[in-house]
Enzyme design. Structure first.
Site, PDB file in Angstrom:
ATOM      1  N   ASP A 121      17.392   4.218  -4.147  1.00 34.53           N
ATOM      2  CA  ASP A 121      16.351   5.133  -3.670  1.00 34.53           C
ATOM      3  C   ASP A 121      16.964   6.519  -3.537  1.00 34.53           C
ATOM      4  O   ASP A 121      18.160   6.646  -3.256  1.00 34.53           O
ATOM      5  CB  ASP A 121      15.805   4.674  -2.320  1.00 34.53           C
ATOM      6  N   ASP A 137       8.752   2.979  -6.856  1.00 33.59           N
ATOM      7  CA  ASP A 137       7.921   2.943  -5.644  1.00 33.59           C
ATOM      8  C   ASP A 137       6.681   3.826  -5.808  1.00 33.59           C
ATOM      9  O   ASP A 137       5.597   3.483  -5.332  1.00 33.59           O
ATOM     10  CB  ASP A 137       8.715   3.408  -4.426  1.00 33.59           C
TER      11      ASP A 137
END
Length: 172
Positions: A121, A137
């Site tokens: 991330d 995401d």
């Protein structure tokens, strides 16, 4: 090649391209952000910050790799069922595209989990202290939000009833 096959190949190609873009952005995050301080794009608002997420959204379910694998396989099976049975009516094209984005997002993160045992991330909205996230995401979140808007405000009940009844109508 008939239209149905063309649509299946187009969906598969778009899914692979989206997964490729997700994996490319994650490789850039590893290369340029890992082990370094956050890269501030807009002070106090948005930055690029490397994180190895071993859980799901918002860090939930840390270390539950089998759960994520089963969920990814379930999403894949549902997408295959959807693409096999969805009506070819042009009005459902947005739903087919949304399904591609959700599938690509699920598999983009699944690749990380299988390869690395965590998800890379790197997007962080510091203004609201939003959890750090990635391109996959975004695919899943935006796809799901658009799906909800379409179901609630665009498609009527009879449209949704026709959605997966393609095979039933053709057999009569």
């Amino acid at each position: 090649m008939n239209r149905w096959m063309y649509r299946q190949w187009a969906a598969a190609l778009l899914t692979l391209l989206l997964i490729g873009f997700d994996q490319w952005t994650k490789s850039l995050a590893v290369r340029f952000l890992k082990g370094r301080d956050a890269y501030v794009l807009w002070d106090g608002v948005f930055e690029l910050r490397y994180l190895e997420n071993r859980g799901a959204a918002f860090g939930m379910l840390q270390g539950q790799q089998m759960f994520f694998l089963l969920t990814g396989l379930l999403v894949f099976a549902a997408a295959l069922y959807f693409f096999r049975h969805v009506s070819e009516d042009r009005m459902f094209l947005p739903l087919r595209i949304i399904a591609v984005f959700i599938l690509a997002g699920a598999w983009g993160n699944m690749i990380d989990r299988l390869r690395l045992s965590y998800v890379v991330d790197f997007f962080y909205f510091s203004l609201i202290n939003f959890p750090i996230f990635n391109v996959a995401d975004i695919y899943v979140s935006v796809g799901t939000a658009v799906l909800a808007v379409l179901i609630l405000f665009v498609y009527r009940d009879e449209d949704l009833n026709r959605l997966l009844n393609k095979g039933k109508r053709e057999k009569k």
